[in-house]
Design a protein around this motif. Structure first.
Motif, PDB file in Angstrom:
ATOM      1  N   UNK A  73       0.823  -1.216   0.000  1.00 34.95           N
ATOM      2  CA  UNK A  73       0.000   0.000   0.000  1.00 34.95           C
ATOM      3  C   UNK A  73       0.857   1.266   0.000  1.00 34.95           C
ATOM      4  N   UNK A  74       2.099   1.150   0.479  1.00 34.21           N
ATOM      5  CA  UNK A  74       3.003   2.297   0.508  1.00 34.21           C
ATOM      6  C   UNK A  74       3.604   2.581  -0.870  1.00 34.21           C
ATOM      7  N   UNK A  75       3.748   1.550  -1.697  1.00 35.90           N
ATOM      8  CA  UNK A  75       4.340   1.747  -3.029  1.00 35.90           C
ATOM      9  C   UNK A  75       3.298   1.792  -4.143  1.00 35.90           C
ATOM     10  N   UNK A  76       2.083   1.423  -3.837  1.00 41.78           N
ATOM     11  CA  UNK A  76       1.012   1.451  -4.843  1.00 41.78           C
ATOM     12  C   UNK A  76       0.774   2.840  -5.445  1.00 41.78           C
ATOM     13  N   UNK A  77       0.835   3.927  -4.661  1.00 42.99           N
ATOM     14  CA  UNK A  77       0.635   5.241  -5.294  1.00 42.99           C
ATOM     15  C   UNK A  77       1.734   5.582  -6.306  1.00 42.99           C
ATOM     16  N   UNK A  78       2.931   5.044  -6.088  1.00 42.78           N
ATOM     17  CA  UNK A  78       4.016   5.263  -7.050  1.00 42.78           C
ATOM     18  C   UNK A  78       3.698   4.564  -8.367  1.00 42.78           C
ATOM     19  N   UNK A  79       3.117   3.372  -8.289  1.00 36.98           N
ATOM     20  CA  UNK A  79       2.698   2.659  -9.506  1.00 36.98           C
ATOM     21  C   UNK A  79       1.630   3.469 -10.238  1.00 36.98           C
ATOM     22  N   UNK A  80       0.664   3.986  -9.489  1.00 39.34           N
ATOM     23  CA  UNK A  80      -0.402   4.798 -10.105  1.00 39.34           C
ATOM     24  C   UNK A  80       0.187   6.025 -10.800  1.00 39.34           C
ATOM     25  N   UNK A  81       1.076   6.728 -10.094  1.00 33.35           N
ATOM     26  CA  UNK A  81       1.681   7.932 -10.657  1.00 33.35           C
ATOM     27  C   UNK A  81       2.481   7.609 -11.920  1.00 33.35           C
ATOM     28  N   UNK A  82       3.333   6.592 -11.855  1.00 33.94           N
ATOM     29  CA  UNK A  82       4.176   6.258 -13.008  1.00 33.94           C
ATOM     30  C   UNK A  82       3.354   5.746 -14.190  1.00 33.94           C
ATOM     31  N   UNK A  83       2.248   5.083 -13.912  1.00 36.84           N
ATOM     32  CA  UNK A  83       1.377   4.632 -15.005  1.00 36.84           C
ATOM     33  C   UNK A  83       0.801   5.826 -15.753  1.00 36.84           C
TER      34      UNK A  83
END
Length: 178
Positions: free
Chosen positions: A130-140
């Motif tokens: 859950x801590x790295x999921x927003x980074x995936x969203x942003x990079x997508x």
């Protein structure tokens, strides 16, 4: 193509709202923690984990909107000194390398999320991904936006080639007649 750009704008605006909500919740939660600590002498141990989670979502969701709207810090002094053609080349090359960088980071971040899939935090037992999921969203979203910008450059160059060929053809026909 235009709808794709609009979709990216809408998605980045949604990310901005998520960032604002996360920030508001984090501020309210920490205000509650500080009040409870000073008034009643009790502290909530889980506040730090939730605060870190919320700041992660706030930063990465908010940064998406900044990049999409080109509001990030840039020093364009030397680029602006160049002729228009040079500026265009620099911007195309920049967009190309950003697209490549975003996609590489996206792959690495997805691998990191997968590796965190079974791990949990110590106090609350929340999944660490859950801590790295927003980074995936942003990079997508940033990868999609970069691809969209590259397609816009390609279309712009094709349109300018067609206009140049029309101008050359019309100049040739004028010369031939004259």
């Amino acid at each position: 193509m235009k709808h794709f750009g609009t979709s990216i704008q809408i998605l980045s605006r949604c990310f901005q709202y998520i960032a604002m909500i996360c920030l508001a919740v984090m501020v309210a939660m920490n205000a509650w923690e500080i009040t409870a600590r000073y008034l009643w002498g009790s502290s909530f141990r889980w506040i730090q984990e939730i605060s870190l989670l919320l700041i992660s979502w706030t930063v990465f969701m908010g940064f998406t909107q900044v990049v999409i709207n080109k509001q990030d810090i840039a020093v364009d002094y030397f680029v602006n000194l160049m002729p228009q053609k040079g500026q265009t080349i620099i911007r195309v090359v920049n967009d190309f390398f950003l697209a490549i960088s975003y996609m590489i980071l996206l792959v690495i971040t997805i691998q990191m999320v997968i590796s965190h899939a079974t791990q949990t935090t110590l106090i609350m037992g929340m999944p660490k991904y859950l801590y790295t999921l927003p980074l995936v969203c942003m990079l997508t979203v940033l990868s999609l936006n970069s691809i969209y910008l590259l397609f816009k450059w390609v279309v712009m160059f094709q349109n300018s080639k067609q206009k140049n060929s029309v101008n050359v053809t019309s100049e040739f026909s004028v010369r031939k007649e004259g």
